[in-house]
Design a protein around this motif. Structure first.
Motif, PDB file in Angstrom:
ATOM      1  N   MET A 174       0.948  -1.148   0.138  1.00 11.61           N
ATOM      2  CA  MET A 174       0.080   0.038  -0.046  1.00 11.61           C
ATOM      3  C   MET A 174       0.965   1.051   0.063  1.00 11.61           C
ATOM      4  N   LEU A 175       0.813   2.236  -0.816  1.00 12.39           N
ATOM      5  CA  LEU A 175       1.350   3.471  -0.948  1.00 12.39           C
ATOM      6  C   LEU A 175       0.662   4.424  -0.321  1.00 12.39           C
ATOM      7  N   ASP A 176      -0.547   4.450  -0.551  1.00 14.68           N
ATOM      8  CA  ASP A 176      -1.446   5.719   0.012  1.00 14.68           C
ATOM      9  C   ASP A 176      -2.787   5.376   0.499  1.00 14.68           C
ATOM     10  N   ASN A 177      -3.200   6.006   1.482  1.00 15.48           N
ATOM     11  CA  ASN A 177      -4.700   5.908   1.826  1.00 15.48           C
ATOM     12  C   ASN A 177      -5.170   7.203   2.630  1.00 15.48           C
ATOM     13  N   ASP A 178      -6.023   7.757   1.971  1.00 14.42           N
ATOM     14  CA  ASP A 178      -6.469   9.232   2.428  1.00 14.42           C
ATOM     15  C   ASP A 178      -7.931   9.019   3.054  1.00 14.42           C
ATOM     16  N   GLY A 179      -8.358   7.601   3.230  1.00 11.97           N
ATOM     17  CA  GLY A 179      -9.659   7.272   3.821  1.00 11.97           C
ATOM     18  C   GLY A 179     -10.979   7.504   2.847  1.00 11.97           C
ATOM     19  N   GLU A 180     -10.535   7.949   1.707  1.00 10.77           N
ATOM     20  CA  GLU A 180     -11.444   7.741   0.733  1.00 10.77           C
ATOM     21  C   GLU A 180     -10.884   6.940  -0.465  1.00 10.77           C
TER      22      GLU A 180
END
Length: 186
Positions: free
Chosen positions: A51-57
Motif C-alpha cells: 500500500m502506497l497511500d490511503n487518505d480514507g477515501e
C-alpha cells in the motif's frame, strides 16, 4: 474491451491477452472509503503488493503484475469492554471485548496480550488462538506471576485470508495481591 474491467473496488486486466501491460504498476481505487485496506489478488491477500497511500477515501497499491484485484477492508478493530481503564484488582478479572467484523464474512480469532511495558516489548501473557463467541469474546484463563501495573490489548485475525485488524486501544490495570495493612487505634 473485455480484457479490462474496472468496477468499484475491483480491477481486472487479462494479462494473457495484454502481455505488454503485464508489469509493475500503481493501482488507485477511488471513492472506496476503506479504514483498514487490504488488496486481494485472485481472491487471496496479495503478498507481493504494497500500500502506497490511503487518505480514507482513495487507496493506492503497488502491484508486480496484472491479474484480478479487489480492494477490501480487513477486520475491524476490536473494542475493549472490561476491565475498564486504570482499574485495580487483587484477583485477575475476565478480559472481554466486542467482536470485530470481517467484510469477507470469515470467522475470526483473537490475539490477546498483557505486558508490564506500555510498548508491549516483552509480553507477560499471550493467547493467540481465542475463538470468537457471540457478541463479545473473552479470556478468563489469564495468569500473571507478579503484582504491578499492566497493559492489555487485542487484535482480530482473519486466519483464512491472512488479514489482521489494527490493535485495539491499550488499557491499563494494577494487579495487587498483597494484603492491606490495617492499623486499629483503640
Amino acid at each position: 474491451d473485455d480484457n479490462i474491467v474496472f468496477m468499484q473496488g475491483h480491477i481486472n486486466l487479462s494479462s494473457e491477452d495484454l502481455v505488454n501491460l503485464n508489469s509493475t504498476a500503481n493501482l488507485t481505487f477511488f471513492s472506496v472509503n476503506l479504514s483498514n485496506p487490504v488488496l486481494l489478488k485472485d481472491g487471496v491477500t496479495c503478498s507481493d503488493c504494497s500500500m502506497l497511500d490511503n487518505d480514507g477515501e482513495n487507496v493506492t497499491f503497488n502491484v508486480s503484475s496484472f491479474s484480478e484485484y479487489n480492494a477490501s477492508d480487513g477486520p475491524t478493530t476490536p473494542a475493549l469492554n472490561l476491565p475498564e481503564n486504570n482499574t485495580y484488582f487483587n484477583v485477575l478479572p475476565e478480559f472481554n471485548w466486542s467482536n470485530s467484523s470481517s467484510p469477507l464474512d470469515s470467522s475470526l480469532i483473537y490475539y490477546f496480550e498483557i505486558d508490564n511495558n506500555i510498548d508491549f516489548s516483552s509480553p507477560e501473557y499471550v493467547n493467540n488462538s481465542i475463538t470468537e463467541t457471540d457478541n463479545t469474546t473473552e479470556d478468563i484463563s489469564v495468569t500473571l506471576i507478579s503484582d504491578g501495573t499492566y497493559y492489555w490489548r487485542v487484535l482480530a485475525i482473519d486466519d483464512i485470508n491472512n488479514l489482521n485488524s489494527s490493535w485495539s486501544d491499550n488499557r491499563s490495570f494494577v494487579y495487587d495481591t498483597a494484603a492491606p495493612n490495617l492499623l486499629i487505634d483503640i
